[in-house]
Motif scaffolding. Structure first.
Motif, PDB file in Angstrom:
ATOM      1  N   MET A   1       0.828  -1.209   0.000  1.00  0.00           N
ATOM      2  CA  MET A   1       0.000   0.000   0.000  1.00  0.00           C
ATOM      3  C   MET A   1       0.858   1.253   0.000  1.00  0.00           C
ATOM      4  SD  MET A   1      -3.084  -1.067   2.606  1.00  0.00           S
ATOM      5  CE  MET A   1      -4.286  -2.304   2.151  1.00  0.00           C
TER       6      MET A   1
ATOM      7  N   ARG B   1      -3.156   7.488   2.577  1.00  0.00           N
ATOM      8  CA  ARG B   1      -3.628   6.645   1.473  1.00  0.00           C
ATOM      9  C   ARG B   1      -3.578   5.157   1.801  1.00  0.00           C
ATOM     10  NH1 ARG B   1      -1.599   9.087  -4.317  1.00  0.00           N
ATOM     11  NH2 ARG B   1      -2.344  11.221  -4.035  1.00  0.00           N
TER      12      ARG B   1
ATOM     13  N   GLU C   1      -4.791   1.806   3.321  1.00  0.00           N
ATOM     14  CA  GLU C   1      -6.127   1.289   3.641  1.00  0.00           C
ATOM     15  C   GLU C   1      -6.124   0.702   5.066  1.00  0.00           C
ATOM     16  OE1 GLU C   1      -8.948   1.341   1.893  1.00  0.00           O
ATOM     17  OE2 GLU C   1      -8.006   2.485   0.296  1.00  0.00           O
TER      18      GLU C   1
ATOM     19  N   SER D   1      -8.509   0.631   7.240  1.00  0.00           N
ATOM     20  CA  SER D   1      -9.701  -0.164   7.530  1.00  0.00           C
ATOM     21  C   SER D   1      -9.576  -1.577   6.976  1.00  0.00           C
ATOM     22  CB  SER D   1     -10.935   0.521   6.941  1.00  0.00           C
ATOM     23  OG  SER D   1     -10.842   0.610   5.532  1.00  0.00           O
ATOM     24  N   THR D   2      -8.921  -1.723   5.812  1.00  0.00           N
ATOM     25  CA  THR D   2      -8.715  -3.056   5.235  1.00  0.00           C
ATOM     26  C   THR D   2      -7.764  -3.873   6.108  1.00  0.00           C
ATOM     27  OG1 THR D   2      -9.084  -2.195   3.002  1.00  0.00           O
ATOM     28  CG2 THR D   2      -7.945  -4.309   3.194  1.00  0.00           C
TER      29      THR D   2
ATOM     30  N   GLY E   1     -11.564  -2.456  -0.712  1.00  0.00           N
ATOM     31  CA  GLY E   1     -11.069  -1.336   0.084  1.00  0.00           C
ATOM     32  C   GLY E   1     -10.499  -0.222  -0.772  1.00  0.00           C
ATOM     33  N   VAL E   2      -9.703  -0.575  -1.779  1.00  0.00           N
ATOM     34  CA  VAL E   2      -9.126   0.446  -2.667  1.00  0.00           C
ATOM     35  C   VAL E   2     -10.228   1.130  -3.471  1.00  0.00           C
ATOM     36  CG1 VAL E   2      -7.545   0.823  -4.593  1.00  0.00           C
ATOM     37  CG2 VAL E   2      -6.938  -0.797  -2.788  1.00  0.00           C
TER      38      VAL E   2
ATOM     39  N   GLN F   1     -12.026   3.668  -1.412  1.00  0.00           N
ATOM     40  CA  GLN F   1     -11.239   4.883  -1.215  1.00  0.00           C
ATOM     41  C   GLN F   1     -11.371   5.811  -2.418  1.00  0.00           C
ATOM     42  OE1 GLN F   1      -6.897   4.605  -1.075  1.00  0.00           O
ATOM     43  NE2 GLN F   1      -6.934   5.669   0.875  1.00  0.00           N
TER      44      GLN F   1
END
Length: 821
Positions: free
Chosen positions: A379, A659, A661, A663-664, A778-779, A782
């Protein structure tokens, strides 16, 4: 007819470019009659002066001189190139019409609408209250269970057993049913590698009295474990085995008489007492007994837990927890990350209520740090790489190469994703491809959600081809029984690669069938298609207004029908995803604007990023070679991300970290805890034992076929609903036991392929079935594109069933028909 003429005069739209430039005549001048020319004259100017009806105009001018239209045309322009004031007047009249309609509505209609709105508000408020009460109740249950129960601490003992002796360890006595969970670590042999006749025996023993007086005795079923051969018993690698020993209250009770001096023997007779509870606790002694058939000393580490969770109750609790998780996610009661956190903490609370509350260090050990490290590092790489504008540039390049056509674009994305996933981890591939896919969909007016779902499905399919493409394959390929069976990287890739290639073909055609309506791939119908549809409707109505009673009208009608046919072909081509020609001025203009807007913004940073990403990818490829597996995937990604952070020379990390993730990552952490808790409750081992029991019930000649199908479908369906990493860890032990020569002795290779196909392809079934699915979602979220559990289920689950069906045919053909193993 008058209404048709009025509408024709009001319409003005742009035509398809290819149709505008066409000079093809639908009828020749020699076929025209004076009557048909007279009918042509009565047509509206917007149709009459269309280039395809030029022979009518030419014939008329030959007879009557040059004709002047009310509205001069330019070149090949038709009614669809003009704008009319009537449209504006019509739009201006709409508010007046709406106002009149509102005045005509009766008062009671307004009251009904207000009443319905009030009822809906009350219903929403009631549902919200119920939801909050249910969630708060779960929190209260969790809090009380943690407050009332201490953390469990296993008793760890070290001992050694001499051959011929019986070792005893005293346990807390009980007059009823006794359950003890035993974990042993020692020089144990794997079943598939066992060539020793020596074994270790453990059992529970309960008695009353001592060795010199009469006593009652009770023994549990013995647990036998194979030991390493005597010549390598000393300094042999350790192995861990676990088992639940149960001493039932109704187990046979024996009594031993006084010692007989003449015979120096003991007489054992069955007593009329049927339950140990009838004897009572007075003088009861409970011990764990161990004995060995080896002539050498066997060192052991023993860990035990009294009265663990009952397997039947544990399976019920685990099922309820799993249903809770899916209910929260499917109906979107809460965010999926909160749903995973709530379910995992409830699982810890259930373990606490059952007397098996894990300690905090144990909870941390349940996290798959390797996977979390890989995700976090990739990420970071993708976040910095996005600042260079590379993803936008690649999207424009793909748009140029494919000419903006829908299915070629999707084909490029899906097949490149599948190829990259074969040698890269599919989570890494999805992290790299998702931003490109989203940008490409935006510039081509496609809905990114179905395209992303198709891409991640191909990622899961492609990742199944090699041992490093998907985490379940890593678990399977590195298991000792698989390594001993000489299933190396090359063998694994060749066998799985052929099957995955067939599965890819099936997946592609199934997706084409599911999205045969190209509009499902779009946010809305594009403007050019709407205009083309309306133009086609106008020409159809014009053709339908002419009858076939006279030859003159028939000539004009056939000319209009040929125009309708050309428009219909153009519409079908556009609706099927066919893009414009590369010589189309509109396409060239759009492409030039995109190239100007989406350029590489930071070339020095792009060079640095390319170096770091290339390092990561090269080391990932080297990881495919067993001799070069010195650096794990997580460490490789972290080193690449650290190098890029150093080269980027950023003083402020907040924009980059924003940037990531988070939460993921939190969702994965909670999911790992939940799956380990389900394993502690016995759900995953129950799936394995049920599979093994079914295979044992069939005849010898059909066992391989049944075993392949059961391992494939059980692991596939289960992987769609539980994480495939713990499932693969459990199922690989099941197939190793099935291949044990001392047991069924089935071939190991077909079972390994079946498990790999099932665990990897089963991830396509649901949104949380595979790590790549969650990362992609997840991406996308976003970037402002959110797809739900049910949306993915409608596409992924049928694809998964098709995948498993094709894999079944492939495995049966190879190992039941050709017997390649």
């Amino acid at each position: 007819m008058a209404d048709l003429m009025q509408r024709l005069r009001e319409l003005g739209r742009k035509k398809d470019v290819n149709l505008n430039n066409s000079v093809y005549s639908v009828i020749s001048c020699s076929d025209l009659t004076p009557g048909s020319v007279d009918i042509w004259v009565d047509l509206p100017d917007e149709i009459k002066f269309d280039p395809l009806l030029a022979p009518f105009k030419q014939r008329y001018e030959q007879q009557h001189g040059k004709i002047e239209s009310e509205e001069p045309t330019e070149g090949d322009k038709t009614i669809f190139d003009k704008k009319h004031e009537v449209d504006t007047k019509k739009e201006d009249a709409e508010p007046l019409k709406d106002a009149a309609n509102r005045l005509m509505d009766p008062m009671q209609t307004k009251d009904e609408k207000k009443l319905k709105s009030a009822k809906k508000k009350r219903l929403d408020q009631a549902l919200r209250t119920v939801k909050l009460c249910a969630l708060i109740s779960c929190w209260v249950l969790l809090t009380v269970s943690l407050l009332m129960n201490m953390e469990r601490s296993d008793v760890v003992l070290h001992t050694a057993v001499q051959g011929g002796e019986i070792k005893e360890y005293v346990l807390p006595a009980s007059e009823h049913r006794v359950k003890v969970s035993i974990t042993l670590t020692g020089p144990f042999a794997q079943p598939v590698t066992n060539d020793s006749v020596n074994s270790l025996h453990l059992w529970l023993h309960r008695s009353v009295g001592d060795n010199t007086t009469a006593e009652f005795e009770q023994n549990s079923t013995k647990w036998s474990i194979h030991l390493q051969p005597e010549d390598i018993l000393d300094f042999s690698p350790s192995s861990t085995e676990s088992r639940l020993l149960i001493l039932e209250d109704q187990a046979p009770i024996l009594t031993r008489g006084h010692h007989d001096l003449n015979t120096s023997s003991h007489s054992l007779i069955t007593e009329e007492i049927t339950r140990w509870g009838q004897i009572g606790m007075n003088g009861t002694k409970l011990t764990l007994r161990m004995s060995s058939t080896s002539s050498s000393i066997v060192p052991l580490t023993v860990s035990y837990q009294m009265n663990p969770i009952d397997p039947e109750d544990g399976i019920i609790y685990a099922t309820i927890l799993l249903i809770t998780l899916y209910t929260l996610i499917i109906f979107e009661i809460v965010n999926r990350t909160i749903a995973a956190l709530l379910s995992s903490t409830l699982a810890v609370g259930v373990l606490a209520l059952c007397g098996a509350r894990p300690t905090l260090p144990e909870l941390v050990s349940w996290l798959d740090v390797e996977t979390l490290l890989l995700l976090f590092s990739m990420m970071l790489l993708v976040a910095i790489l996005a600042e260079t504008g590379l993803f936008d540039y690649l999207a424009v390049l793909a748009f140029e190469v494919t000419g903006g056509r829908t299915w070629p674009l999707i084909n490029v994305l899906c097949f490149f994703t599948a190829i990259f996933s074969t040698f890269l981890d599919n989570v890494t591939t999805v992290l790299l491809m998702t931003p490109v896919t989203i940008r490409l969909c935006e510039v081509t007016q496609l809905n990114p959600v179905p395209v992303l779902m198709s891409m991640v499905i191909f990622s899961n399919v492609g990742g199944a081809a090699t041992p490093v493409g998907d985490p379940p394959n890593v678990i399977i390929a590195t298991h000792p029984s698989i390594v001993k069976a000489n299933i190396n990287f090359t063998t694994f890739t060749i066998h799985m690669g052929v099957g995955i290639l067939i599965v890819c073909v099936q997946t592609y055609f199934q997706l084409r069938y599911m999205f045969k309506d190209i509009n499902k791939l779009r946010h809305s119908v594009p403007r050019d298609i709407l205009e083309l549809r309306q133009e086609l409707a106008v020409w159809r109505r014009a053709a339908a207004s002419l009858s076939s009673y006279s030859r003159d009208e028939d000539i004009v009608r056939r000319a209009l029908e040929k125009k309708v046919e050309k428009l219909n072909m153009a519409l079908n081509r556009r609706e099927a995803g066919g893009g414009a020609s590369r010589t189309d001025p509109m396409f060239c203009s759009t492409l030039a604007q995109m190239k100007q807007k989406y350029r590489i913004r930071d070339k020095p940073l792009l060079v640095k990023s390319t170096i770091c990403v290339s390092f990561v990818i090269i080391v990932f490829f080297l990881h495919a070679i067993p001799e070069l597996q010195r650096l794990s995937l997580g460490w490789t990604a972290l080193l690449g991300a650290l190098l890029l952070l150093l080269l980027a020379e950023r003083a402020d990390l907040e924009p980059i970290l924003a940037r990531v993730e988070w939460s993921t990552l939190l969702f994965f952490a909670a999911l790992f805890v939940l799956m380990e808790a389900l394993s502690k409750l016995g759900l995953i081992s129950w799936i394995g034992s049920m599979t093994e029991n079914v295979i044992l019930q069939v005849g010898q000649e059909s066992r391989l076929t049944v075993a392949i199908m059961l391992v494939l479908w059980v692991s596939g369906i289960a992987s769609a609903f539980v994480d495939n990493i713990p499932l693969s860890t459990m199922m690989v032990r099941v197939i190793a036991a099935l291949a044990d020569p001392a047991g069924l002795g089935l071939p190991l290779a077909p079972l390994a392929w079946a498990l790999s196909f099932g665990a990897c392809l089963g991830g396509n079934g649901t949104l949380i079935g595979a790590s790549a699915n969650v990362v992609c979602a997840g991406v996308a979220e976003q970037h402002g594109y959110r797809f739900t559990f049910l949306q993915f289920l409608k596409i992924g689950f049928p694809i998964m069933l098709g995948n498993l069906a094709v894999a079944s045919l492939y495995l049966l053909f190879c190992h039941c028909f050709l017997q390649l193993h």
